[in-house]
Design a protein around this motif. Structure first.
Motif, PDB file in Angstrom:
ATOM      1  N   ALA A  31       0.941  -1.144   0.016  1.00 42.54           N
ATOM      2  CA  ALA A  31      -0.136   0.012   0.079  1.00 42.54           C
ATOM      3  C   ALA A  31       0.921   1.179   0.077  1.00 42.54           C
ATOM      4  O   ALA A  31       1.837   1.414   0.921  1.00 42.54           O
ATOM      5  CB  ALA A  31      -0.800   0.068   1.207  1.00 42.54           C
ATOM      6  N   ALA A  32       0.708   2.252  -0.883  1.00 45.67           N
ATOM      7  CA  ALA A  32       1.475   3.171  -1.097  1.00 45.67           C
ATOM      8  C   ALA A  32       0.953   4.657  -1.428  1.00 45.67           C
ATOM      9  O   ALA A  32      -0.412   4.731  -1.994  1.00 45.67           O
ATOM     10  CB  ALA A  32       2.651   2.932  -2.107  1.00 45.67           C
ATOM     11  N   ALA A  33       1.174   5.681  -0.837  1.00 44.14           N
ATOM     12  CA  ALA A  33       0.712   6.934  -1.227  1.00 44.14           C
ATOM     13  C   ALA A  33       2.015   7.868  -1.365  1.00 44.14           C
ATOM     14  O   ALA A  33       2.912   7.968  -0.571  1.00 44.14           O
ATOM     15  CB  ALA A  33      -0.290   7.565  -0.111  1.00 44.14           C
ATOM     16  N   LEU A  34       1.961   8.738  -2.317  1.00 43.71           N
ATOM     17  CA  LEU A  34       3.212   9.622  -2.640  1.00 43.71           C
ATOM     18  C   LEU A  34       3.040  11.060  -3.002  1.00 43.71           C
ATOM     19  O   LEU A  34       1.933  11.251  -3.352  1.00 43.71           O
ATOM     20  CB  LEU A  34       3.789   8.795  -3.896  1.00 43.71           C
ATOM     21  N   ASP A  35       3.676  11.839  -2.320  1.00 45.78           N
ATOM     22  CA  ASP A  35       3.541  13.512  -2.463  1.00 45.78           C
ATOM     23  C   ASP A  35       4.785  13.938  -2.950  1.00 45.78           C
ATOM     24  O   ASP A  35       5.960  13.672  -2.471  1.00 45.78           O
ATOM     25  CB  ASP A  35       3.479  13.952  -1.248  1.00 45.78           C
ATOM     26  N   LEU A  36       4.764  14.545  -4.141  1.00 47.63           N
ATOM     27  CA  LEU A  36       6.036  14.834  -4.821  1.00 47.63           C
ATOM     28  C   LEU A  36       5.988  16.515  -4.953  1.00 47.63           C
ATOM     29  O   LEU A  36       4.910  16.981  -4.993  1.00 47.63           O
ATOM     30  CB  LEU A  36       6.023  14.230  -6.443  1.00 47.63           C
ATOM     31  N   ASP A  37       7.169  16.896  -4.892  1.00 45.67           N
ATOM     32  CA  ASP A  37       7.449  18.263  -5.068  1.00 45.67           C
ATOM     33  C   ASP A  37       7.655  18.446  -6.563  1.00 45.67           C
ATOM     34  O   ASP A  37       7.587  17.726  -7.108  1.00 45.67           O
ATOM     35  CB  ASP A  37       8.892  18.844  -4.203  1.00 45.67           C
ATOM     36  N   GLY A  38       7.503  19.915  -6.862  1.00 46.39           N
ATOM     37  CA  GLY A  38       7.539  20.347  -8.315  1.00 46.39           C
ATOM     38  C   GLY A  38       8.695  20.012  -9.043  1.00 46.39           C
ATOM     39  O   GLY A  38       8.618  19.682  -9.889  1.00 46.39           O
ATOM     40  N   ASP A  39       9.761  19.775  -8.004  1.00 51.64           N
ATOM     41  CA  ASP A  39      11.039  19.477  -8.869  1.00 51.64           C
ATOM     42  C   ASP A  39      11.169  17.740  -8.905  1.00 51.64           C
ATOM     43  O   ASP A  39      12.486  17.442  -9.226  1.00 51.64           O
ATOM     44  CB  ASP A  39      12.157  19.821  -8.438  1.00 51.64           C
ATOM     45  N   GLY A  40      10.285  16.951  -8.556  1.00 50.01           N
ATOM     46  CA  GLY A  40      10.216  15.712  -8.471  1.00 50.01           C
ATOM     47  C   GLY A  40      10.792  14.776  -7.345  1.00 50.01           C
ATOM     48  O   GLY A  40      10.952  13.768  -7.390  1.00 50.01           O
ATOM     49  N   THR A  41      11.066  15.691  -6.267  1.00 46.22           N
ATOM     50  CA  THR A  41      11.784  14.880  -5.187  1.00 46.22           C
ATOM     51  C   THR A  41      10.380  14.646  -4.199  1.00 46.22           C
ATOM     52  O   THR A  41       9.265  14.940  -4.509  1.00 46.22           O
ATOM     53  CB  THR A  41      12.671  15.799  -4.260  1.00 46.22           C
ATOM     54  N   VAL A  42      10.755  13.496  -3.445  1.00 43.85           N
ATOM     55  CA  VAL A  42       9.690  12.957  -2.608  1.00 43.85           C
ATOM     56  C   VAL A  42       9.560  14.141  -1.413  1.00 43.85           C
ATOM     57  O   VAL A  42      10.367  14.217  -0.789  1.00 43.85           O
ATOM     58  CB  VAL A  42       9.979  11.699  -2.073  1.00 43.85           C
ATOM     59  N   LYS A  43       8.225  14.487  -1.423  1.00 51.89           N
ATOM     60  CA  LYS A  43       7.801  15.451  -0.278  1.00 51.89           C
ATOM     61  C   LYS A  43       7.489  14.558   0.821  1.00 51.89           C
ATOM     62  O   LYS A  43       7.847  14.847   2.005  1.00 51.89           O
ATOM     63  CB  LYS A  43       6.744  16.337  -0.736  1.00 51.89           C
ATOM     64  N   ASP A  44       6.415  13.738   0.548  1.00 49.85           N
ATOM     65  CA  ASP A  44       6.375  13.001   1.756  1.00 49.85           C
ATOM     66  C   ASP A  44       5.585  11.252   1.001  1.00 49.85           C
ATOM     67  O   ASP A  44       5.478  11.592  -0.242  1.00 49.85           O
ATOM     68  CB  ASP A  44       4.983  13.523   2.332  1.00 49.85           C
ATOM     69  N   VAL A  45       5.627  10.200   1.867  1.00 47.26           N
ATOM     70  CA  VAL A  45       5.410   9.045   1.405  1.00 47.26           C
ATOM     71  C   VAL A  45       4.705   8.234   2.481  1.00 47.26           C
ATOM     72  O   VAL A  45       5.197   8.414   3.514  1.00 47.26           O
ATOM     73  CB  VAL A  45       6.510   8.282   0.736  1.00 47.26           C
ATOM     74  N   ARG A  46       3.910   7.375   1.925  1.00 42.76           N
ATOM     75  CA  ARG A  46       3.590   6.291   2.842  1.00 42.76           C
ATOM     76  C   ARG A  46       3.573   5.132   2.127  1.00 42.76           C
ATOM     77  O   ARG A  46       3.312   4.870   1.256  1.00 42.76           O
ATOM     78  CB  ARG A  46       1.799   6.474   3.317  1.00 42.76           C
ATOM     79  N   LEU A  47       4.215   4.091   3.020  1.00 41.67           N
ATOM     80  CA  LEU A  47       4.449   2.659   2.418  1.00 41.67           C
ATOM     81  C   LEU A  47       4.038   1.664   3.596  1.00 41.67           C
ATOM     82  O   LEU A  47       4.590   1.793   4.757  1.00 41.67           O
ATOM     83  CB  LEU A  47       5.841   2.480   1.930  1.00 41.67           C
ATOM     84  N   GLY A  50      14.287  12.813  -1.108  1.00 43.86           N
ATOM     85  CA  GLY A  50      15.163  12.316  -2.259  1.00 43.86           C
ATOM     86  C   GLY A  50      14.543  12.232  -3.427  1.00 43.86           C
ATOM     87  O   GLY A  50      13.664  12.531  -3.627  1.00 43.86           O
ATOM     88  N   PRO A  51      15.169  11.624  -4.470  1.00 40.42           N
ATOM     89  CA  PRO A  51      14.608  11.572  -5.628  1.00 40.42           C
ATOM     90  C   PRO A  51      13.533  10.499  -6.026  1.00 40.42           C
ATOM     91  O   PRO A  51      13.553   9.587  -5.139  1.00 40.42           O
ATOM     92  CB  PRO A  51      15.785  11.315  -6.699  1.00 40.42           C
ATOM     93  N   ALA A  52      12.557  11.097  -6.742  1.00 41.56           N
ATOM     94  CA  ALA A  52      11.279   9.924  -6.958  1.00 41.56           C
ATOM     95  C   ALA A  52      11.754   9.132  -8.096  1.00 41.56           C
ATOM     96  O   ALA A  52      11.221   9.242  -9.199  1.00 41.56           O
ATOM     97  CB  ALA A  52      10.073  10.607  -7.193  1.00 41.56           C
ATOM     98  N   ASN A  53      12.717   8.200  -8.010  1.00 42.23           N
ATOM     99  CA  ASN A  53      12.993   7.413  -9.254  1.00 42.23           C
ATOM    100  C   ASN A  53      13.003   6.059  -8.654  1.00 42.23           C
ATOM    101  O   ASN A  53      13.289   5.528  -7.535  1.00 42.23           O
ATOM    102  CB  ASN A  53      14.384   7.774  -9.993  1.00 42.23           C
TER     103      ASN A  53
END
Ligand SMILES: Cc1cc2nc3c(=O)[nH]c(=O)nc-3n(C[C@H](O)[C@H](O)[C@H](O)COP(=O)(O)OP(=O)(O)OC[C@H]3O[C@@H](n4cnc5c(N)ncnc54)[C@H](O)[C@@H]3O)c2cc1C
Length: 328
Positions: free
Chosen positions: A243-259, A281-284
């Motif tokens: 189960a995952a939720a992802l919040d990204l900043d405008g520059d593609g970094t991870v602002k927040d995440v739930r896993l 960190g980066p969202a890759n």
């Protein structure tokens, strides 16, 4: 089957009072408990039907949602606000059981459903959960479906719920009421690891009733999803789920995440180490994979279930990549 009495609780105080009877158990949809009674694994002397208690799904102005413990799994999965603001929860529920079972099963019962360890169901096998102190035949047995995280020498069973994995990721709160009054616990504290007492599966006190489950407001959960890997495409429990939720900043970094992971442990496994590794960190895919590796660093495979470790890493990385790509 052992003879038992049946009573229907009109309200929460009545339910708590009725549950004071010796060997009493609450009855939700009965989709798990009645099976266990037929198998002789559970033998309550009194059933207190709580399906008439709160089934409401309350959408609050602050963005949180309060789901009555009597709400049917189908009603939760079909709720428009949950489908759009917490899609991970709707998807997790729909990944479980069958339409007929979801129509019967309640939120309270889903939280309290028991493991699907085959040794737990086999009365000829030793099982510390069924008969404390008897031993665990899964340890040296066929243990392909068993736990790789948080297990103990007394028990390697996993928690079977899909819904609870989504609730763990969402930081859900479980509301309880008993003779001692009302209290609440986070879902991740509600279920226990097995330790030396795998027969005690939750922090529920004797006679305590689950009255509701609360989803705190989490705007970025609108970008969330659930992925379940199993042997059959339907009507099968998870080998691994994410189960995952992802919040990204405008520059593609991870602002927040739930896993959170399912199928790996005696309880839904909130992946706090992976979340920490990802924030900022980066969202890759490389970062997602590294975070999953961090979470699973302490995994301890048994003879037949080592594949779950790699499967969990790949499933987590693929699920987060899917979310980062804007797909759910
Ligand atoms: C064939 C089959 C396949 C399934 N597949 C899946 C699957 O893939 N994924 C999945 O997640 N689940 C699956 N399930 C499990 C199903 O989701 C559970 O059986 C169901 O959620 C239990 O809900 P219930 O209301 O019927 O609980 P019940 O069977 O009525 O009760 C279960 C337990 O909860 C306790 N309880 C009930 N309500 C309360 C309350 N309010 N407070 C305190 N205790 C309470 C009962 O005393 C009992 O111990 C499957 C079930 C079956 C039969």
């Amino acid at each position: 089957m052992i003879p038992f009495t049946y009573s229907r609780a009109e309200d929460v105080p009545a339910a708590i009072r009725l549950a004071c009877a010796p060997q009493a158990k609450y009855l939700g949809g009965g989709t798990n408990l009645v099976d266990l009674m037929r198998e002789g694994i559970e033998g309550p002397h009194a059933l207190v039907d709580v399906t008439g208690l709160s089934r409401a799904i309350e959408h609050r102005p602050d963005g949180s949602v309060l789901i009555g413990a009597g709400a049917k799994n189908t009603a939760v999965a079909m709720d428009e606000v949950i489908r759009t603001r917490f899609p991970v929860l709707a998807r997790a529920i729909l990944a479980g059981a069958s339409g007929q079972i979801r129509n019967m099963a309640t939120v309270g019962g889903n939280l309290l459903q028991r493991t699907r360890c085959t040794y737990f169901y086999d009365e000829a096998a030793r099982c510390n959960k069924r008969q404390p102190g008897s031993g665990c035949d899964a340890l040296e047995g066929f243990n392909r479906i068993h736990a790789v995280l948080g297990a103990s020498p007394a028990c390697v069973a996993t928690h079977p719920s899909d819904m609870c994995v989504a609730l763990a990721a969402l930081g859900a709160i479980v509301h309880l009421e008993g003779e001692g009054g009302a209290r609440s616990l986070s879902l991740t504290d509600f279920h226990r690891l097995p330790g030396g007492r795998p027969d005690i599966e939750t922090e529920l006190r004797p006679g305590e009733l689950v009255t509701a489950v609360e989803l705190p407001a989490l705007p970025f959960a609108a970008r969330s999803t659930y992925r379940k890997v199993r042997d059959r495409a339907s009507y099968a429990f998870a080998l691994v789920s994410v189960a995952a939720a992802l919040d990204l900043d405008g520059d593609g970094t991870v602002k927040d995440v739930r896993l959170a992971f399912g199928g790996l442990a005696h309880k839904p496994w909130r992946a706090l180490a992976a979340e920490k590794a990802l924030r900022g960190g980066p969202a890759n895919e490389k970062a997602f994979r590294a975070a999953a590796e961090a979470e699973l660093a302490g995994a301890a495979p048994l003879r037949d279930n080592g594949f779950k470790i790699e499967l969990a890493k790949r499933t987590a990385a693929a699920t987060l990549s899917q979310l980062a790509g804007g797909l759910q």
